[in-house]
Design a protein around this motif. Structure first.
Motif, PDB file in Angstrom:
ATOM      1  N   PRO A 522      45.032  29.679  49.150  1.00  0.00           N
ATOM      2  CA  PRO A 522      45.267  31.232  49.334  1.00  0.00           C
ATOM      3  C   PRO A 522      44.542  32.158  48.340  1.00  0.00           C
ATOM      4  O   PRO A 522      44.336  33.188  48.899  1.00  0.00           O
ATOM      5  CB  PRO A 522      46.805  31.097  49.087  1.00  0.00           C
ATOM      6  CG  PRO A 522      47.075  29.898  48.483  1.00  0.00           C
ATOM      7  CD  PRO A 522      45.855  28.890  48.819  1.00  0.00           C
ATOM      8  N   GLY A 523      44.298  31.677  47.201  1.00  0.00           N
ATOM      9  CA  GLY A 523      43.520  32.537  46.455  1.00  0.00           C
ATOM     10  C   GLY A 523      42.112  33.017  46.778  1.00  0.00           C
ATOM     11  O   GLY A 523      41.569  33.958  46.475  1.00  0.00           O
ATOM     12  N   ASN A 525      41.681  34.400  49.650  1.00  0.00           N
ATOM     13  CA  ASN A 525      42.016  35.417  50.399  1.00  0.00           C
ATOM     14  C   ASN A 525      42.608  36.272  49.742  1.00  0.00           C
ATOM     15  O   ASN A 525      43.240  37.304  50.283  1.00  0.00           O
ATOM     16  CB  ASN A 525      42.635  35.201  51.489  1.00  0.00           C
ATOM     17  CG  ASN A 525      41.927  34.493  52.724  1.00  0.00           C
ATOM     18  OD1 ASN A 525      40.607  34.826  52.783  1.00  0.00           O
ATOM     19  ND2 ASN A 525      42.189  33.972  53.773  1.00  0.00           N
ATOM     20  N   SER A 526      42.786  36.384  48.382  1.00  0.00           N
ATOM     21  CA  SER A 526      43.463  37.213  47.373  1.00  0.00           C
ATOM     22  C   SER A 526      42.705  38.511  47.363  1.00  0.00           C
ATOM     23  O   SER A 526      41.830  38.816  47.573  1.00  0.00           O
ATOM     24  CB  SER A 526      43.634  36.558  46.108  1.00  0.00           C
ATOM     25  OG  SER A 526      44.060  37.662  45.007  1.00  0.00           O
ATOM     26  N   ASP A 528      42.883  40.377  45.064  1.00  0.00           N
ATOM     27  CA  ASP A 528      42.015  40.506  43.599  1.00  0.00           C
ATOM     28  C   ASP A 528      40.835  39.707  43.475  1.00  0.00           C
ATOM     29  O   ASP A 528      40.609  38.456  43.681  1.00  0.00           O
ATOM     30  CB  ASP A 528      43.158  40.004  42.499  1.00  0.00           C
ATOM     31  CG  ASP A 528      42.468  40.026  41.061  1.00  0.00           C
ATOM     32  OD1 ASP A 528      41.499  40.248  40.777  1.00  0.00           O
ATOM     33  OD2 ASP A 528      43.426  40.054  40.239  1.00  0.00           O
ATOM     34  N   VAL A 531      40.677  36.722  41.293  1.00  0.00           N
ATOM     35  CA  VAL A 531      41.252  35.427  41.785  1.00  0.00           C
ATOM     36  C   VAL A 531      40.439  34.747  43.063  1.00  0.00           C
ATOM     37  O   VAL A 531      40.451  33.507  42.806  1.00  0.00           O
ATOM     38  CB  VAL A 531      42.829  35.912  42.575  1.00  0.00           C
ATOM     39  CG1 VAL A 531      43.455  34.617  43.046  1.00  0.00           C
ATOM     40  CG2 VAL A 531      43.584  36.228  41.349  1.00  0.00           C
ATOM     41  N   VAL A 532      39.737  35.419  43.722  1.00  0.00           N
ATOM     42  CA  VAL A 532      38.759  34.851  44.855  1.00  0.00           C
ATOM     43  C   VAL A 532      37.708  34.159  43.896  1.00  0.00           C
ATOM     44  O   VAL A 532      37.307  33.106  44.292  1.00  0.00           O
ATOM     45  CB  VAL A 532      38.269  36.238  45.526  1.00  0.00           C
ATOM     46  CG1 VAL A 532      37.263  35.389  46.445  1.00  0.00           C
ATOM     47  CG2 VAL A 532      39.392  36.706  46.372  1.00  0.00           C
ATOM     48  N   SER A 535      38.936  30.959  42.286  1.00  0.00           N
ATOM     49  CA  SER A 535      39.386  29.855  43.247  1.00  0.00           C
ATOM     50  C   SER A 535      38.011  29.311  43.988  1.00  0.00           C
ATOM     51  O   SER A 535      37.861  28.010  44.014  1.00  0.00           O
ATOM     52  CB  SER A 535      40.062  30.491  44.529  1.00  0.00           C
ATOM     53  OG  SER A 535      41.251  31.129  43.985  1.00  0.00           O
TER      54      SER A 535
END
Length: 774
Positions: A522-523, A525-526, A528, A531-532, A535
């Motif tokens: 899921p990160g 598609n963050s 932020d 975070v992307v 990930s």
């Protein structure tokens, strides 16, 4: 041979290389890469499994057989076409002129994915005169037969043709234990190989060679020679679904040396594959299968540009589709005795285009050169329906779709590589030659992560992404400069001495084994960007490089009846790419080892004795390999600094004998034998201690198994026409039925047990064969 992309004598080329000729391959019915282990010390090949589908290592350095995101550290070169994908090792081969195993980094001439060596295969070309040949054999241990043949010769003064084909049908390629719940305990394998070669030489300064190859393989087992070692207590552990506390009674018998295997059919309750995916068109998904279709095309040409320059081109195309399925818990039955295998159908595909151009000089003076460029484009497909938590076995099928699998994942990889290289040689005089060069490589890879379907219970209970999830692309790119310098001294016509400095490169990438659970997916598609990026970094692994050198001597004595070649080498591998299975999260952990140092000596020898027709040969390898920097393994918590790497025996070698004796004028008797020795070695790279020290380490991880030293024996007996017009043979491979472990690791779904999954070699084979040629 072609170790430096041009024809050179084996005794003069300054490269450590083992060569296996077509006569040896045919004489021992060697038709797959794993069959040549007894000929090349410190080589290890393991076939089977998901992901990469195979593994090849040399001098203790190789790539995981799990992930198809890994390129091979030992590059594959098929008729001049570089291939980085290890799954092609599954393919059978036939009508081969020669196999060359080049040892140590070879990046200058073979590019990326040659950080540890090269496995090069050259198929036979058209003959100057017409030839017809064929053979048929029957193998008793596996109940299989093989028929094949070729026709070769000149169509005209400028065009030659060779058409070769072989069909193989084995009834008992894998035999299951008698207690295993399976519809068919004898797992078969069929192979068809067809190849067309055209060689066209319309003028003295132009030659073109086209090869079209098709291999169709249909197997009834993916895991093949995989068994389960029964841990410290010697008792079989059940398969355990940890989330639900459900277990299945084991089917393995704790005897990994009996050449009988425990893998059951799939659980009947896991029977609805997501629509339109691999396996959905199968009548019975509980049955294992391993089906491959491979098309290979290569067009090469050489054109003379004046008297001293040659432009060479090699264009390659590969189209492979591999669909496979098996019970990945490898053991398990229900209370009523029916099968409890946890199946997972996969589709692996590869579409590869390569183009190499080289301009080579051949001046009469002391200086010559080669410059070139290489381009590769690969589309690597990986899609699968998997089970890790198995709610369908307890709660029933997904209430929304009716599917019985945990999820369907689609994680393709797209890669593109470009490299430029140049090399030169300078002859100071008739004895001293300096050569070297440099290759620049840039490679870009990207992968997307999609879960078109996820079981609704997993999304709700474990916070997994929902059906229809898509993210990416996650990108990786890297560039590298790989130099090489070689100094050769020709002491005499029969003695060559060389010293070489070499470097190697194998690009990193993006791990595509990620699950829909956890924070990483899921990160991607963050909202932020940090975070992307984090990930994506969690999925990326670094490129692997090697640097070092070797000293070699190649010599012949006694009117060239005795050959003695020796190489001493020292290489350091940085960021060695390693992958281990994490039973805690039912996923694979991909890491880079800090540093691996290899030091060793290889010796090869041959003696054509004074006895007419009697020849001895052999090889021996001494290898001191060790992790020499911090290497923290997440799955075990251990630092492997100071430990030997997997599949790196200190001593290994072989000795062979070949005898051909005429019996009158019309017959010839032949006897050949080969004995191969391997010292003990560790079978995995995940714990500092081994099973010999303790069953588990301080953190509770299962310690790595050790394979004891072993000896295998091959032999062949033949009688036939002295000119080869006909031959009758009896051939035995692995006559003592020696079974040894290639790889080992924690068994999936083992729960608190201490069993380990092991991959083994092929057992004894006994052939009778009839061949003709005219």
């Amino acid at each position: 041979m072609t170790a430096r992309k041009q024809e050179e004598s084996l005794q003069e080329v300054p490269v450590a290389v083992s060569v296996i000729g077509g006569d040896t391959l045919e004489g021992y019915r060697i038709d797959e890469a794993a069959d040549i282990l007894s000929r090349v010390p410190a080589l290890n090949v393991q076939i089977g499994g998901s992901g990469a589908g195979a593994q090849i290592s040399l001098r203790g350095v190789g790539s995981s057989n799990i992930s198809n995101a890994f390129d091979s550290a030992v590059a594959l070169n098929i008729d001049g076409v570089s291939v980085s994908t290890q799954r092609l090792l599954q393919s059978a081969f036939f009508d081969v002129a020669q196999i060359e195993v080049l040892k140590g980094p070879q990046s200058l001439y073979f590019g990326k994915a040659a950080s540890a060596g090269v496995f090069s295969l050259r198929s036979a070309d058209p003959t100057p005169d017409w030839e017809f040949g064929g053979k048929a054999s029957y193998e008793f241990e596996e109940s299989g037969y093989t028929v094949g043949g070729y026709i070769s010769g000149p169509v005209s003064d400028t065009l030659g043709i060779r058409l070769a084909a072989e069909y193989q049908d084995i009834d008992k390629y894998v035999e299951l234990q008698s207690n295993v719940p399976a519809l068919d305990r004898d797992k078969g394998l069929t192979n068809f190989i067809g190849r067309l070669t055209l060689d066209w030489e319309p003028t003295d300064n132009f030659n073109a060679n086209l090869k079209l190859n098709y291999n169709r393989q249909r197997g009834e087992s993916l895991l093949q020679f995989s068994d389960i070692f029964c841990g410290g207590d010697g008792l079989p552990d059940p398969s355990v679904l940890g989330v639900f506390g459900v277990s299945f009674a084991p089917t393995h018998n704790c005897n990994i040396g009996d050449n009988r295997f425990p893998t059951p059919d799939g659980n009947a309750a896991i029977n609805v594959v997501p629509t339109g995916t691999v396996g959905a068109d199968r009548d019975d998904i509980s049955q294992a299968f391993n089906d491959t279709d491979l098309f290979f095309a290569r067009l090469s040409f050489d054109v003379g540009l004046g008297e001293n320059l040659t432009l060479s081109s090699v264009t390659g195309y590969i189209d492979m589709e591999n669909e496979y399925n098996d019970s990945f818990n490898s053991t398990g039955q229900l209370p009523d005795g029916s099968a409890a295998g946890l199946v997972a159908p996969f589709r692996n595909t590869l579409q590869q285009y390569t183009q190499e151009l080289r301009l080579t000089s051949d001046y009469a003076g002391p200086f010559n050169f080669m410059i070139g460029a290489f381009w590769e484009s690969r589309d690597i497909g990986l899609s699968t329906s998997q089970n890790a938590f198995n709610p369908s076995l307890v709660l029933g099928p997904d209430p929304v779709t009716g599917f019985t699998f945990d999820w369907f994942a689609d994680r393709p990889i797209k890669s593109e590589a470009l490299s430029l290289f140049g090399s030169a040689t300078f002859d100071f005089d008739d004895q001293w030659q300096l050569s070297g060069g440099v290759r620049w490589t840039d490679e870009q890879k990207k992968t997307t992560v999609a879960f078109p379907y996820v079981h609704s219970f997993i999304t709700t209970a474990f916070g997994a992404v929902g059906s229809g999830f898509f993210a990416g692309p996650v990108r990786f790119d890297d560039s590298n400069i790989s130099p090489e310098v070689v100094l050769r001294y020709k002491a005499s016509d029969d003695v060559n001495i060389y010293a070489a400095f070499k470097t190697g490169f194998k690009s990193g990438g993006v791990d595509n084994n990620i699950l829909p659970t956890g924070a990483i997916v899921p990160g991607l598609n963050s909202p932020d960007p940090a975070v992307v990026e984090a990930s994506g970094d969690a999925l990326r692994f670094n490129s692997e490089t090697s640097i070092g050198g070797e000293l070699g001597v190649k010599s012949q004595f006694a009117d060239r009846t005795v050959t003695l070649n020796a190489t001493a080498y020292y290489y350091v591998f940085d960021d060695l790419q390693v992958q281990n299975f994490d039973v805690a999260i039912f996923n694979f952990d991909t890491t880079n080892a800090g540093e691996l140092t290899t030091l060793g000596v290889d010796v090869e020898w041959a003696w054509a004795t004074p006895v007419d027709g009697l020849r001895f040969s052999g090889a021996v390898s001494w290898l001191d390999a060790e992790f020499t920097d911090t290497f923290l393994v997440p799955t075990s918590g251990d630092d492997l600094n100071g430990r030997r790497p997997a599949r790196a025996p200190k001593f290994s070698g072989n000795i062979a004998m070949d005898l051909k004796v005429p019996v009158g004028d019309a017959l010839q008797f032949g006897l050949s034998a080969n004995a191969a020795y391997s010292g003990s070695y560790i079978t995995a790279n995940s714990t500092l201690q081994t099973f010999n020290d303790a069953v588990r380490n301080a953190n509770g991880a299962l310690n790595n198994l050790v394979q004891d030293d072993y000896v295998t024996l091959d032999a062949a007996l033949s009688v036939g026409d002295p000119d080869g017009k006909w031959t009758l043979s009896v051939i035995g491979n692995n006559l003592t039925d020696e079974i040894f472990i290639n790889t080992a690791g924690p068994a999936p779904f083992v729960g608190p047990g201490d069993d380990q999954i092991v991959t083994l070699n092929r057992g004894r084979q006994i052939f009778v064969e009839a061949a003709f040629k005219f």
